[in-house]
Write a protein that holds these residues in place. Sequence first.
Motif, PDB file in Angstrom:
ATOM      1  N   MET A  51      50.285  19.747  58.404  1.00 29.51           N
ATOM      2  CA  MET A  51      50.230  19.020  57.134  1.00 29.51           C
ATOM      3  C   MET A  51      50.362  20.022  55.988  1.00 29.51           C
ATOM      4  SD  MET A  51      47.016  16.974  55.454  1.00 29.51           S
ATOM      5  CE  MET A  51      46.135  18.507  55.182  1.00 29.51           C
ATOM      6  N   HIS A  52      51.224  19.722  55.041  1.00 33.56           N
ATOM      7  CA  HIS A  52      51.382  20.555  53.849  1.00 33.56           C
ATOM      8  C   HIS A  52      51.168  19.683  52.615  1.00 33.56           C
ATOM      9  CE1 HIS A  52      53.089  23.777  56.251  1.00 33.56           C
ATOM     10  NE2 HIS A  52      53.955  22.914  56.756  1.00 33.56           N
ATOM     11  N   ILE A  53      50.258  20.103  51.757  1.00 34.20           N
ATOM     12  CA  ILE A  53      50.054  19.430  50.477  1.00 34.20           C
ATOM     13  C   ILE A  53      50.318  20.464  49.396  1.00 34.20           C
ATOM     14  CG2 ILE A  53      48.366  18.367  48.918  1.00 34.20           C
ATOM     15  CD1 ILE A  53      46.925  17.289  51.408  1.00 34.20           C
ATOM     16  N   ASN A  54      51.120  20.083  48.417  1.00 36.17           N
ATOM     17  CA  ASN A  54      51.407  20.944  47.277  1.00 36.17           C
ATOM     18  C   ASN A  54      51.391  20.039  46.057  1.00 36.17           C
ATOM     19  OD1 ASN A  54      52.376  22.691  45.331  1.00 36.17           O
ATOM     20  ND2 ASN A  54      54.147  23.359  46.528  1.00 36.17           N
ATOM     21  N   GLN A  55      50.289  20.076  45.297  1.00 41.53           N
ATOM     22  CA  GLN A  55      50.168  19.138  44.195  1.00 41.53           C
ATOM     23  C   GLN A  55      49.580  19.801  42.956  1.00 41.53           C
ATOM     24  OE1 GLN A  55      46.710  17.002  46.425  1.00 41.53           O
ATOM     25  NE2 GLN A  55      46.690  16.131  44.380  1.00 41.53           N
ATOM     26  N   GLU A  56      49.932  19.226  41.830  1.00 36.82           N
ATOM     27  CA  GLU A  56      49.343  19.666  40.571  1.00 36.82           C
ATOM     28  C   GLU A  56      48.058  18.869  40.374  1.00 36.82           C
ATOM     29  OE1 GLU A  56      50.546  18.858  36.129  1.00 36.82           O
ATOM     30  OE2 GLU A  56      51.794  20.483  36.949  1.00 36.82           O
ATOM     31  N   ALA A  58      44.270  18.598  37.870  1.00 33.63           N
ATOM     32  CA  ALA A  58      43.672  18.922  36.579  1.00 33.63           C
ATOM     33  C   ALA A  58      42.157  18.904  36.716  1.00 33.63           C
ATOM     34  CB  ALA A  58      44.114  17.917  35.515  1.00 33.63           C
ATOM     35  N   CYS A  59      41.537  19.836  36.006  1.00 38.30           N
ATOM     36  CA  CYS A  59      40.085  19.901  35.991  1.00 38.30           C
ATOM     37  C   CYS A  59      39.646  20.466  34.653  1.00 38.30           C
ATOM     38  CB  CYS A  59      39.580  20.780  37.136  1.00 38.30           C
ATOM     39  SG  CYS A  59      37.792  20.972  37.155  1.00 38.30           S
ATOM     40  N   ASN A  60      38.814  19.714  33.963  1.00 34.55           N
ATOM     41  CA  ASN A  60      38.269  20.179  32.687  1.00 34.55           C
ATOM     42  C   ASN A  60      39.365  20.527  31.679  1.00 34.55           C
ATOM     43  OD1 ASN A  60      35.636  20.080  31.912  1.00 34.55           O
ATOM     44  ND2 ASN A  60      35.189  22.224  32.407  1.00 34.55           N
ATOM     45  N   GLY A  61      40.441  19.749  31.673  1.00 36.84           N
ATOM     46  CA  GLY A  61      41.535  19.963  30.733  1.00 36.84           C
ATOM     47  C   GLY A  61      42.510  21.061  31.124  1.00 36.84           C
ATOM     48  N   LYS A  62      42.309  21.693  32.268  1.00 34.62           N
ATOM     49  CA  LYS A  62      43.209  22.756  32.730  1.00 34.62           C
ATOM     50  C   LYS A  62      43.991  22.272  33.943  1.00 34.62           C
ATOM     51  CE  LYS A  62      40.208  26.456  31.136  1.00 34.62           C
ATOM     52  NZ  LYS A  62      39.392  27.609  31.528  1.00 34.62           N
ATOM     53  N   LYS A  63      45.231  22.754  34.050  1.00 39.18           N
ATOM     54  CA  LYS A  63      46.079  22.389  35.181  1.00 39.18           C
ATOM     55  C   LYS A  63      46.070  23.503  36.215  1.00 39.18           C
ATOM     56  CE  LYS A  63      49.167  19.447  32.547  1.00 39.18           C
ATOM     57  NZ  LYS A  63      50.543  19.217  32.113  1.00 39.18           N
ATOM     58  N   TYR A  64      46.140  23.080  37.481  1.00 37.26           N
ATOM     59  CA  TYR A  64      46.162  24.006  38.610  1.00 37.26           C
ATOM     60  C   TYR A  64      47.185  23.522  39.623  1.00 37.26           C
ATOM     61  CZ  TYR A  64      41.616  25.424  36.751  1.00 37.26           C
ATOM     62  OH  TYR A  64      40.611  25.866  35.936  1.00 37.26           O
ATOM     63  N   ARG A  65      47.613  24.410  40.488  1.00 35.79           N
ATOM     64  CA  ARG A  65      48.467  24.067  41.625  1.00 35.79           C
ATOM     65  C   ARG A  65      47.603  24.217  42.870  1.00 35.79           C
ATOM     66  NH1 ARG A  65      52.513  21.111  42.687  1.00 35.79           N
ATOM     67  NH2 ARG A  65      53.230  21.670  40.611  1.00 35.79           N
ATOM     68  N   LEU A  66      47.468  23.126  43.633  1.00 32.44           N
ATOM     69  CA  LEU A  66      46.673  23.117  44.853  1.00 32.44           C
ATOM     70  C   LEU A  66      47.616  23.068  46.049  1.00 32.44           C
ATOM     71  CD1 LEU A  66      44.004  22.766  46.477  1.00 32.44           C
ATOM     72  CD2 LEU A  66      44.259  20.293  46.100  1.00 32.44           C
ATOM     73  N   LYS A  67      47.413  24.009  46.973  1.00 34.23           N
ATOM     74  CA  LYS A  67      48.199  24.036  48.206  1.00 34.23           C
ATOM     75  C   LYS A  67      47.227  23.990  49.376  1.00 34.23           C
ATOM     76  CE  LYS A  67      51.967  26.668  46.209  1.00 34.23           C
ATOM     77  NZ  LYS A  67      52.885  27.807  46.372  1.00 34.23           N
ATOM     78  N   ILE A  68      47.456  23.029  50.269  1.00 33.51           N
ATOM     79  CA  ILE A  68      46.629  22.871  51.463  1.00 33.51           C
ATOM     80  C   ILE A  68      47.569  22.816  52.657  1.00 33.51           C
ATOM     81  CG2 ILE A  68      44.981  21.414  52.690  1.00 33.51           C
ATOM     82  CD1 ILE A  68      44.126  20.277  49.949  1.00 33.51           C
ATOM     83  N   ASP A  69      47.316  23.673  53.640  1.00 34.82           N
ATOM     84  CA  ASP A  69      48.127  23.702  54.849  1.00 34.82           C
ATOM     85  C   ASP A  69      47.214  23.587  56.069  1.00 34.82           C
ATOM     86  OD1 ASP A  69      50.870  24.205  53.841  1.00 34.82           O
ATOM     87  OD2 ASP A  69      49.927  26.016  53.040  1.00 34.82           O
ATOM     88  N   LEU A 127      38.240  20.227  63.133  1.00 37.96           N
ATOM     89  CA  LEU A 127      38.383  20.182  61.678  1.00 37.96           C
ATOM     90  C   LEU A 127      39.600  19.312  61.413  1.00 37.96           C
ATOM     91  CD1 LEU A 127      37.684  21.020  58.802  1.00 37.96           C
ATOM     92  CD2 LEU A 127      38.984  23.132  59.187  1.00 37.96           C
ATOM     93  N   GLU A 128      39.367  18.124  60.886  1.00 35.15           N
ATOM     94  CA  GLU A 128      40.448  17.143  60.798  1.00 35.15           C
ATOM     95  C   GLU A 128      41.272  17.258  59.521  1.00 35.15           C
ATOM     96  OE1 GLU A 128      41.286  12.371  61.092  1.00 35.15           O
ATOM     97  OE2 GLU A 128      39.258  13.103  61.274  1.00 35.15           O
ATOM     98  N   GLY A 129      40.616  17.340  58.384  1.00 36.95           N
ATOM     99  CA  GLY A 129      41.397  17.320  57.158  1.00 36.95           C
ATOM    100  C   GLY A 129      40.644  17.848  55.964  1.00 36.95           C
ATOM    101  N   LEU A 130      41.408  18.052  54.885  1.00 39.28           N
ATOM    102  CA  LEU A 130      40.859  18.530  53.625  1.00 39.28           C
ATOM    103  C   LEU A 130      41.795  18.056  52.521  1.00 39.28           C
ATOM    104  CD1 LEU A 130      39.281  21.983  53.191  1.00 39.28           C
ATOM    105  CD2 LEU A 130      40.661  21.042  51.367  1.00 39.28           C
ATOM    106  N   VAL A 131      41.234  17.399  51.504  1.00 45.96           N
ATOM    107  CA  VAL A 131      42.035  16.842  50.410  1.00 45.96           C
ATOM    108  C   VAL A 131      41.328  17.040  49.073  1.00 45.96           C
ATOM    109  CG1 VAL A 131      43.181  15.094  51.833  1.00 45.96           C
ATOM    110  CG2 VAL A 131      41.028  14.540  50.693  1.00 45.96           C
ATOM    111  N   PHE A 132      42.074  16.878  48.001  1.00 44.47           N
ATOM    112  CA  PHE A 132      41.532  16.936  46.645  1.00 44.47           C
ATOM    113  C   PHE A 132      40.764  15.656  46.358  1.00 44.47           C
ATOM    114  CE2 PHE A 132      42.349  16.151  42.002  1.00 44.47           C
ATOM    115  CZ  PHE A 132      41.505  17.133  41.528  1.00 44.47           C
ATOM    116  N   ASP A 133      39.575  15.777  45.757  1.00 50.19           N
ATOM    117  CA  ASP A 133      38.758  14.629  45.387  1.00 50.19           C
ATOM    118  C   ASP A 133      38.784  14.497  43.870  1.00 50.19           C
ATOM    119  OD1 ASP A 133      36.718  12.767  44.803  1.00 50.19           O
ATOM    120  OD2 ASP A 133      35.605  13.330  46.608  1.00 50.19           O
ATOM    121  N   ASP A 134      39.708  13.678  43.394  1.00 48.36           N
ATOM    122  CA  ASP A 134      39.931  13.505  41.962  1.00 48.36           C
ATOM    123  C   ASP A 134      38.703  12.934  41.253  1.00 48.36           C
ATOM    124  OD1 ASP A 134      41.524  13.610  39.655  1.00 48.36           O
ATOM    125  OD2 ASP A 134      42.168  11.527  39.891  1.00 48.36           O
TER     126      ASP A 134
END
Length: 186
Positions: A51-56, A58-69, A127-134
């Motif tokens: 699984m590959h996740i590559n997403q923009e 945002a946290c506290n008004g700042k932008k980040y690039r999150l990559k999860i493999d 270990l099944e998964g890991l995702v961003f919790d908006d």
Amino acid sequence: MKHFYILCACLSLFLWTGCSGNKKSSIEEERRIFQIDSVDANTGIQRMQVMHINQEIACNGKKYRLKIDRSPADDLPTVKSEMGVFVDNRIVVKILRENGASLFERSFVKNDFSSYLTTDFLRHSVLEGLVFDDMKTAENKQITLAASVSYPMTDLYIPFTIVVSQEGKMSLSKDEDMGELTPIDE
């Protein structure tokens, strides 16, 4: 709560074994639902999909690039359960600042969560998964990820919260919103 999880396990097992007249297509459907990529014809060892996740984000008004493999890790011990033998997974997380500089980078394996798991659950889970919790990121103003350690090909899992601060420091905790899961001994 224990009875609920036992009921879910029984229901999942019942549905898995008895819902289809065509057992081969039923097994293939189960593998698709639980993201099983391959089964070794000689050993029967099952591997989850890469699984590959590559997403923009945002946290506290700042932008980040999150990559999860997520990828099966043949160098980790295999996991045996009622559903077969499985290769455990390794999940690599990278968080980059808007300018491309690294904020956080870490490789996770199931043992990183072992202080929250019983020995039996640890032995029979992956270990099944890991995702961003908006939603939690918006609530606590820190980058928040949700991870899960589960019995393979079931709905039985223990959720975790990983919080990464604006300085790149990480904290890990069991997600208490799920209540207490008492695994079924095998």
